[in-house]
Design a protein around this motif. Structure first.
Motif, PDB file in Angstrom:
ATOM      1  N   ASP A 103      38.956  26.880  33.249  1.00  0.00           N
ATOM      2  CA  ASP A 103      40.162  26.795  32.420  1.00  0.00           C
ATOM      3  C   ASP A 103      41.420  27.059  33.246  1.00  0.00           C
ATOM      4  OD1 ASP A 103      38.736  26.316  29.992  1.00  0.00           O
ATOM      5  OD2 ASP A 103      38.249  28.450  29.897  1.00  0.00           O
ATOM      6  N   PHE A 104      41.347  28.052  34.136  1.00  0.00           N
ATOM      7  CA  PHE A 104      42.504  28.350  34.975  1.00  0.00           C
ATOM      8  C   PHE A 104      42.725  27.239  35.999  1.00  0.00           C
ATOM      9  CE2 PHE A 104      41.022  32.745  33.794  1.00  0.00           C
ATOM     10  CZ  PHE A 104      42.015  32.947  32.845  1.00  0.00           C
ATOM     11  N   ILE A 105      41.660  26.692  36.529  1.00  0.00           N
ATOM     12  CA  ILE A 105      41.778  25.565  37.466  1.00  0.00           C
ATOM     13  C   ILE A 105      42.448  24.387  36.776  1.00  0.00           C
ATOM     14  CG2 ILE A 105      40.450  23.849  38.771  1.00  0.00           C
ATOM     15  CD1 ILE A 105      38.365  26.143  39.243  1.00  0.00           C
ATOM     16  N   ARG A 106      42.040  24.101  35.557  1.00  0.00           N
ATOM     17  CA  ARG A 106      42.629  22.996  34.808  1.00  0.00           C
ATOM     18  C   ARG A 106      44.126  23.230  34.568  1.00  0.00           C
ATOM     19  NH1 ARG A 106      40.327  23.879  30.446  1.00  0.00           N
ATOM     20  NH2 ARG A 106      42.122  24.659  29.254  1.00  0.00           N
ATOM     21  N   GLN A 107      44.488  24.453  34.191  1.00  0.00           N
ATOM     22  CA  GLN A 107      45.892  24.748  33.928  1.00  0.00           C
ATOM     23  C   GLN A 107      46.736  24.669  35.196  1.00  0.00           C
ATOM     24  OE1 GLN A 107      46.461  28.211  31.039  1.00  0.00           O
ATOM     25  NE2 GLN A 107      44.237  28.237  31.265  1.00  0.00           N
ATOM     26  N   ILE A 108      46.175  25.125  36.296  1.00  0.00           N
ATOM     27  CA  ILE A 108      46.889  25.053  37.581  1.00  0.00           C
ATOM     28  C   ILE A 108      47.080  23.601  37.996  1.00  0.00           C
ATOM     29  CG2 ILE A 108      46.666  25.519  40.049  1.00  0.00           C
ATOM     30  CD1 ILE A 108      45.333  28.226  39.181  1.00  0.00           C
ATOM     31  N   ASN A 109      46.047  22.793  37.879  1.00  0.00           N
ATOM     32  CA  ASN A 109      46.166  21.373  38.234  1.00  0.00           C
ATOM     33  C   ASN A 109      47.220  20.676  37.376  1.00  0.00           C
ATOM     34  OD1 ASN A 109      44.327  21.223  40.369  1.00  0.00           O
ATOM     35  ND2 ASN A 109      42.587  20.950  38.989  1.00  0.00           N
ATOM     36  N   ALA A 110      47.256  20.995  36.092  1.00  0.00           N
ATOM     37  CA  ALA A 110      48.244  20.384  35.200  1.00  0.00           C
ATOM     38  C   ALA A 110      49.659  20.805  35.599  1.00  0.00           C
ATOM     39  CB  ALA A 110      47.954  20.775  33.759  1.00  0.00           C
ATOM     40  N   ALA A 111      49.846  22.086  35.915  1.00  0.00           N
ATOM     41  CA  ALA A 111      51.164  22.568  36.334  1.00  0.00           C
ATOM     42  C   ALA A 111      51.577  21.942  37.658  1.00  0.00           C
ATOM     43  CB  ALA A 111      51.151  24.091  36.445  1.00  0.00           C
ATOM     44  N   TYR A 112      50.624  21.789  38.561  1.00  0.00           N
ATOM     45  CA  TYR A 112      50.908  21.174  39.860  1.00  0.00           C
ATOM     46  C   TYR A 112      51.374  19.732  39.680  1.00  0.00           C
ATOM     47  CZ  TYR A 112      50.157  19.511  44.623  1.00  0.00           C
ATOM     48  OH  TYR A 112      50.324  18.966  45.883  1.00  0.00           O
ATOM     49  N   GLU A 113      50.695  18.994  38.844  1.00  0.00           N
ATOM     50  CA  GLU A 113      51.068  17.612  38.580  1.00  0.00           C
ATOM     51  C   GLU A 113      52.452  17.524  37.944  1.00  0.00           C
ATOM     52  OE1 GLU A 113      47.982  15.772  36.330  1.00  0.00           O
ATOM     53  OE2 GLU A 113      46.483  15.986  37.924  1.00  0.00           O
ATOM     54  N   GLN A 114      52.724  18.444  37.040  1.00  0.00           N
ATOM     55  CA  GLN A 114      54.042  18.453  36.383  1.00  0.00           C
ATOM     56  C   GLN A 114      55.142  18.775  37.385  1.00  0.00           C
ATOM     57  OE1 GLN A 114      54.527  21.451  33.364  1.00  0.00           O
ATOM     58  NE2 GLN A 114      56.172  20.318  32.355  1.00  0.00           N
ATOM     59  N   LEU A 115      54.910  19.773  38.226  1.00  0.00           N
ATOM     60  CA  LEU A 115      55.927  20.165  39.203  1.00  0.00           C
ATOM     61  C   LEU A 115      56.196  19.084  40.246  1.00  0.00           C
ATOM     62  CD1 LEU A 115      54.906  23.888  39.836  1.00  0.00           C
ATOM     63  CD2 LEU A 115      56.985  23.084  38.704  1.00  0.00           C
ATOM     64  N   ALA A 119      41.083  44.542  36.422  1.00  0.00           N
ATOM     65  CA  ALA A 119      41.594  43.844  37.599  1.00  0.00           C
ATOM     66  C   ALA A 119      40.453  43.333  38.468  1.00  0.00           C
ATOM     67  CB  ALA A 119      42.504  44.771  38.403  1.00  0.00           C
ATOM     68  N   LEU A 120      39.442  44.168  38.660  1.00  0.00           N
ATOM     69  CA  LEU A 120      38.307  43.752  39.483  1.00  0.00           C
ATOM     70  C   LEU A 120      37.607  42.541  38.881  1.00  0.00           C
ATOM     71  CD1 LEU A 120      38.963  46.535  40.726  1.00  0.00           C
ATOM     72  CD2 LEU A 120      36.506  46.918  40.940  1.00  0.00           C
ATOM     73  N   LEU A 121      37.500  42.523  37.561  1.00  0.00           N
ATOM     74  CA  LEU A 121      36.877  41.385  36.896  1.00  0.00           C
ATOM     75  C   LEU A 121      37.718  40.123  37.108  1.00  0.00           C
ATOM     76  CD1 LEU A 121      35.161  41.335  33.472  1.00  0.00           C
ATOM     77  CD2 LEU A 121      36.882  39.613  33.968  1.00  0.00           C
ATOM     78  N   CYS A 122      39.038  40.229  36.915  1.00  0.00           N
ATOM     79  CA  CYS A 122      39.917  39.068  37.109  1.00  0.00           C
ATOM     80  C   CYS A 122      39.871  38.571  38.552  1.00  0.00           C
ATOM     81  CB  CYS A 122      41.357  39.426  36.757  1.00  0.00           C
ATOM     82  SG  CYS A 122      41.721  39.453  34.991  1.00  0.00           S
ATOM     83  N   GLU A 123      39.910  39.496  39.491  1.00  0.00           N
ATOM     84  CA  GLU A 123      39.902  39.109  40.894  1.00  0.00           C
ATOM     85  C   GLU A 123      38.597  38.430  41.275  1.00  0.00           C
ATOM     86  OE1 GLU A 123      42.978  42.724  42.035  1.00  0.00           O
ATOM     87  OE2 GLU A 123      40.864  42.874  42.622  1.00  0.00           O
ATOM     88  N   ASN A 124      37.511  38.895  40.733  1.00  0.00           N
ATOM     89  CA  ASN A 124      36.235  38.236  40.988  1.00  0.00           C
ATOM     90  C   ASN A 124      36.240  36.812  40.420  1.00  0.00           C
ATOM     91  OD1 ASN A 124      33.305  38.436  41.848  1.00  0.00           O
ATOM     92  ND2 ASN A 124      33.065  37.916  39.685  1.00  0.00           N
ATOM     93  N   LEU A 125      36.790  36.640  39.220  1.00  0.00           N
ATOM     94  CA  LEU A 125      36.889  35.316  38.617  1.00  0.00           C
ATOM     95  C   LEU A 125      37.782  34.406  39.454  1.00  0.00           C
ATOM     96  CD1 LEU A 125      36.212  33.547  36.106  1.00  0.00           C
ATOM     97  CD2 LEU A 125      38.313  34.425  35.085  1.00  0.00           C
ATOM     98  N   ILE A 152      50.573  31.824  35.216  1.00  0.00           N
ATOM     99  CA  ILE A 152      50.576  30.532  35.896  1.00  0.00           C
ATOM    100  C   ILE A 152      51.912  29.863  35.642  1.00  0.00           C
ATOM    101  CG2 ILE A 152      49.519  28.233  36.003  1.00  0.00           C
ATOM    102  CD1 ILE A 152      46.864  29.531  35.229  1.00  0.00           C
ATOM    103  N   ASN A 153      52.565  29.470  36.718  1.00  0.00           N
ATOM    104  CA  ASN A 153      53.889  28.848  36.629  1.00  0.00           C
ATOM    105  C   ASN A 153      54.852  29.736  35.843  1.00  0.00           C
ATOM    106  OD1 ASN A 153      55.672  26.843  37.356  1.00  0.00           O
ATOM    107  ND2 ASN A 153      55.167  25.509  35.639  1.00  0.00           N
ATOM    108  N   SER A 154      54.805  31.032  36.151  1.00  0.00           N
ATOM    109  CA  SER A 154      55.715  32.048  35.602  1.00  0.00           C
ATOM    110  C   SER A 154      55.512  32.334  34.119  1.00  0.00           C
ATOM    111  CB  SER A 154      57.186  31.654  35.857  1.00  0.00           C
ATOM    112  OG  SER A 154      57.420  31.457  37.236  1.00  0.00           O
ATOM    113  N   GLU A 155      54.394  31.875  33.552  1.00  0.00           N
ATOM    114  CA  GLU A 155      54.105  32.132  32.146  1.00  0.00           C
ATOM    115  C   GLU A 155      52.784  32.889  32.009  1.00  0.00           C
ATOM    116  OE1 GLU A 155      56.005  31.526  29.574  1.00  0.00           O
ATOM    117  OE2 GLU A 155      57.556  30.482  30.731  1.00  0.00           O
ATOM    118  N   PRO A 156      52.738  33.958  31.184  1.00  0.00           N
ATOM    119  CA  PRO A 156      51.460  34.640  30.955  1.00  0.00           C
ATOM    120  C   PRO A 156      50.506  33.726  30.192  1.00  0.00           C
ATOM    121  CG  PRO A 156      53.159  35.493  29.488  1.00  0.00           C
ATOM    122  CD  PRO A 156      53.850  34.550  30.411  1.00  0.00           C
ATOM    123  N   VAL A 157      49.306  33.559  30.726  1.00  0.00           N
ATOM    124  CA  VAL A 157      48.342  32.658  30.081  1.00  0.00           C
ATOM    125  C   VAL A 157      47.089  33.381  29.604  1.00  0.00           C
ATOM    126  CG1 VAL A 157      49.151  30.666  31.399  1.00  0.00           C
ATOM    127  CG2 VAL A 157      47.219  32.009  32.273  1.00  0.00           C
TER     128      VAL A 157
END
Length: 234
Positions: free
Chosen positions: A219-231, A39-45, A196-201
């Motif tokens: 990679d997470f930024i890219r996926q979030i931006n894509a989901a934002y554009e779709q929504l 968790a600490l590693l993910c939160e730092n990322l 991201i967007n209710s799906e485990p990534v």
């Protein structure tokens, strides 16, 4: 009677108020345990991720544990002991009563042994393992509240978690139980699970797993931006 479009045409009502709907935020969840090294590693990322896309997401931490009525202090069993339950409560109360910038700084401070992350320059992820033993302690919670500019006494955070910093405040324990049950309904089992967007990534459980679209911050930024554009149909 004039409708809004007619009023807009006459210049009596700005057209953007008619045509521009509020944007839809992307739900982003980290399934975590406050004393878990993964968790600490993910939160730092995600500290890097949030700097880029915080305005596009509805971000939360959901805590993985077991509700257990036989546990006298928290009514729950946390994998890394009762101090982790207390740490979970501290962080949930900070998120409940303060804006993202403040509670996220509070979490980061927890992860850095009650110190300001900006003042430290660690480069190896496994260094965080040494910091876990301070998470959930009353002195860590109060020190991190100060660093995150949260008034422990008056903000509602201290009242929620317990003014003594124990993490056993009634509201905070209830928030913990709700978070645990939410994690169950979301199917969260491993700390850290990124959704991201209710799906485990992606999952970090000793190593990165099930990360089909990458596990770097970019990679997470890219996926979030894509989901934002779709929504938002952009």
């Amino acid at each position: 009677m004039f409708n809004l479009f007619a009023l807009s045409f006459l210049g009596l009502f700005p057209s953007q108020h008619v045509l521009q709907a509020p944007d839809v935020k992307v739900p982003v969840t980290l399934g975590v345990m406050s004393r878990c090294p993964d968790a600490l590693l993910c939160e730092n990322l995600f500290d890097t991720v949030l700097k880029k896309v915080s305005d596009k997401i509805d971000f939360r931490l959901v805590y993985i544990a077991q509700v257990n009525s036989s546990e006298p202090e928290f009514g729950a069993t946390c994998l890394h002991g009762p101090e982790e339950c207390a740490g979970n409560v501290h962080q949930l109360c900070a998120a409940e009563y303060t804006p993202l910038d403040n509670w996220w700084e509070f979490v980061n401070c927890n992860n850095y042994q009650g110190r300001n992350k900006a003042c430290l320059s660690y480069t190896l992820p496994w260094t965080y393992i040494d910091f876990r033993q301070q998470i959930g302690l009353p002195e860590t919670a109060k020190q991190c509240a100060h660093i995150a500019q949260i008034d422990w006494e008056t903000s509602g955070v201290g009242e929620c978690a317990g003014l003594d910093g124990s993490g056993r405040g009634t509201e905070g324990v209830n928030l913990l139980h709700k978070s645990i049950l939410l994690g169950k309904t979301m199917g969260l089992e491993k700390s850290c699970t990124i959704m991201i967007n209710s799906e485990p990534v992606c999952i970090h459980d000793g190593t990165w797993k099930a990360c089909e679209n990458g596990h770097r911050a970019s990679d997470f930024i890219r996926q979030i931006n894509a989901a934002y554009e779709q929504l938002n149909n952009q």
